[in-house]
Design a protein around this motif. Structure first.
Motif, PDB file in Angstrom:
ATOM      1  N   ASP A  85       0.832  -1.200   0.000  1.00  0.00           N
ATOM      2  CA  ASP A  85       0.000   0.000   0.000  1.00  0.00           C
ATOM      3  C   ASP A  85       0.872   1.258   0.000  1.00  0.00           C
ATOM      4  N   LEU A  86       2.021   1.181   0.659  1.00  0.00           N
ATOM      5  CA  LEU A  86       2.957   2.309   0.663  1.00  0.00           C
ATOM      6  C   LEU A  86       3.556   2.526  -0.720  1.00  0.00           C
ATOM      7  N   ALA A  87       3.820   1.440  -1.421  1.00  0.00           N
ATOM      8  CA  ALA A  87       4.377   1.565  -2.767  1.00  0.00           C
ATOM      9  C   ALA A  87       3.388   2.246  -3.699  1.00  0.00           C
ATOM     10  N   HIS A  88       2.119   1.943  -3.537  1.00  0.00           N
ATOM     11  CA  HIS A  88       1.098   2.563  -4.379  1.00  0.00           C
ATOM     12  C   HIS A  88       0.888   4.018  -4.007  1.00  0.00           C
ATOM     13  N   ALA A  89       0.942   4.319  -2.702  1.00  0.00           N
ATOM     14  CA  ALA A  89       0.653   5.682  -2.240  1.00  0.00           C
ATOM     15  C   ALA A  89       1.795   6.642  -2.545  1.00  0.00           C
ATOM     16  N   HIS A  90       3.030   6.196  -2.370  1.00  0.00           N
ATOM     17  CA  HIS A  90       4.177   7.098  -2.489  1.00  0.00           C
ATOM     18  C   HIS A  90       5.008   6.865  -3.747  1.00  0.00           C
ATOM     19  N   GLY A  91       4.683   5.819  -4.506  1.00  0.00           N
ATOM     20  CA  GLY A  91       5.449   5.541  -5.711  1.00  0.00           C
ATOM     21  C   GLY A  91       4.774   6.063  -6.957  1.00  0.00           C
ATOM     22  N   LYS A  92       5.410   5.811  -8.081  1.00  0.00           N
ATOM     23  CA  LYS A  92       4.876   6.208  -9.376  1.00  0.00           C
ATOM     24  C   LYS A  92       4.441   4.968 -10.145  1.00  0.00           C
ATOM     25  N   ARG A  93       3.640   5.196 -11.168  1.00  0.00           N
ATOM     26  CA  ARG A  93       3.171   4.068 -11.965  1.00  0.00           C
ATOM     27  C   ARG A  93       4.334   3.357 -12.641  1.00  0.00           C
TER      28      ARG A  93
END
Length: 263
Positions: free
Chosen positions: A231-239
């Motif tokens: 969930d952190l990767a989706h919230a703070h990362g880019k596509r």
């Protein structure tokens, strides 16, 4: 006659089209700011459609407010209506210091419903992405290895431009804590799996329904914690990071960030 037609066209452009044209990009910028840590506005077709609906609705309301109300309030520039309508999407606490325009309640009519629908869509997309990425593992050994690679991937991207030292420290702590929860849950599954497998071999029997339930429950908990980490990767990362995460997930021989073997 020709002058009247030209004047009417100019009036339509300035009082109706101009506010909508100005409102649309302002609204989009406000949406990006409002949901910057809640999801990806263009992550799926459904979330993109919801975001476009908010932009179109707000732009139409700006055009209507300008075309119908400004003839009775000629001191207000049409362009200002477009800006005010778009800024109406900024959370209210951001507007308390600067005050609220009298036309705000009219030009943002319906935005609350559309924004709520968009927020729910972003949350759903985010959860579906996380659980889809965390699912499909045969056992917790592979899941634990993947979670470790995700942790390294996230930590390597904490020092992104624009983040304050406080935000970076908090994010590192959250990554480490969520990864720790995955490892604890995975170790719990490994312990139960090893104990049951050993008992079945010694007693030369199949697993009981209760033993199967224990294993599945422990595995489900590990998957849930892994999704929470993702969930952190989706919230703070880019596509663009999604491809790297899929590589870390689907290729056991993948190399983790930093050039060291993952796992």
């Amino acid at each position: 006659m020709g002058d009247e037609v030209a004047w009417d066209q100019t009036s339509v452009l300035s009082e109706w089209v101009l506010p909508a044209a100005i409102c649309a990009p302002v609204t989009w910028v406000c949406l990006v700011w409002r949901f910057r840590e809640d999801g990806r506005l263009l992550g799926t077709v459904r979330s993109a459609a919801s975001a476009v609906a908010v932009v179109l609705w707000t732009a139409v309301m700006a055009a209507l407010a300008s075309g119908l109300l400004l003839p009775h309030a000629s001191s207000v520039p049409p362009a200002a209506v477009g800006v005010v309508a778009g800024l109406g999407l900024v959370p209210k606490r951001k507007l308390e210091q600067s005050g609220e325009h009298p036309l705000m309640a009219i030009v943002t009519l319906g935005d609350s419903l559309l924004l709520n629908s968009l927020a729910l869509r972003l949350q759903t997309d985010r959860a579906e992405w996380s659980y889809r990425m965390a699912g499909g593992f045969q056992d917790c050994w592979d899941l634990d290895t993947f979670a470790d690679r995700v942790r390294q991937h996230l930590l390597s991207r904490v020092d992104a431009p624009g983040r304050t030292g406080r935000i970076r420290t908090h994010l590192r702590k959250e990554i480490v804590e969520r990864h720790r929860d995955v490892r604890i849950a995975a170790q719990k599954w490994i312990t139960i799996e090893t104990r049951i497998e050993k008992a079945c071999q010694q007693q030369r029997r199949e697993r009981t329904r209760e033993e199967l339930r224990q294993v599945r429950r422990a595995f489900g908990e590990a998957e849930q914690y892994c999704a929470y980490l993702l969930d952190l990767a989706h919230a703070h990362g880019k596509r663009s990071d999604d491809r790297r995460l899929r590589e870390l997930r689907d290729r056991p021989e993948a190399v983790a960030p930093g050039g060291t073997p993952a796992g």
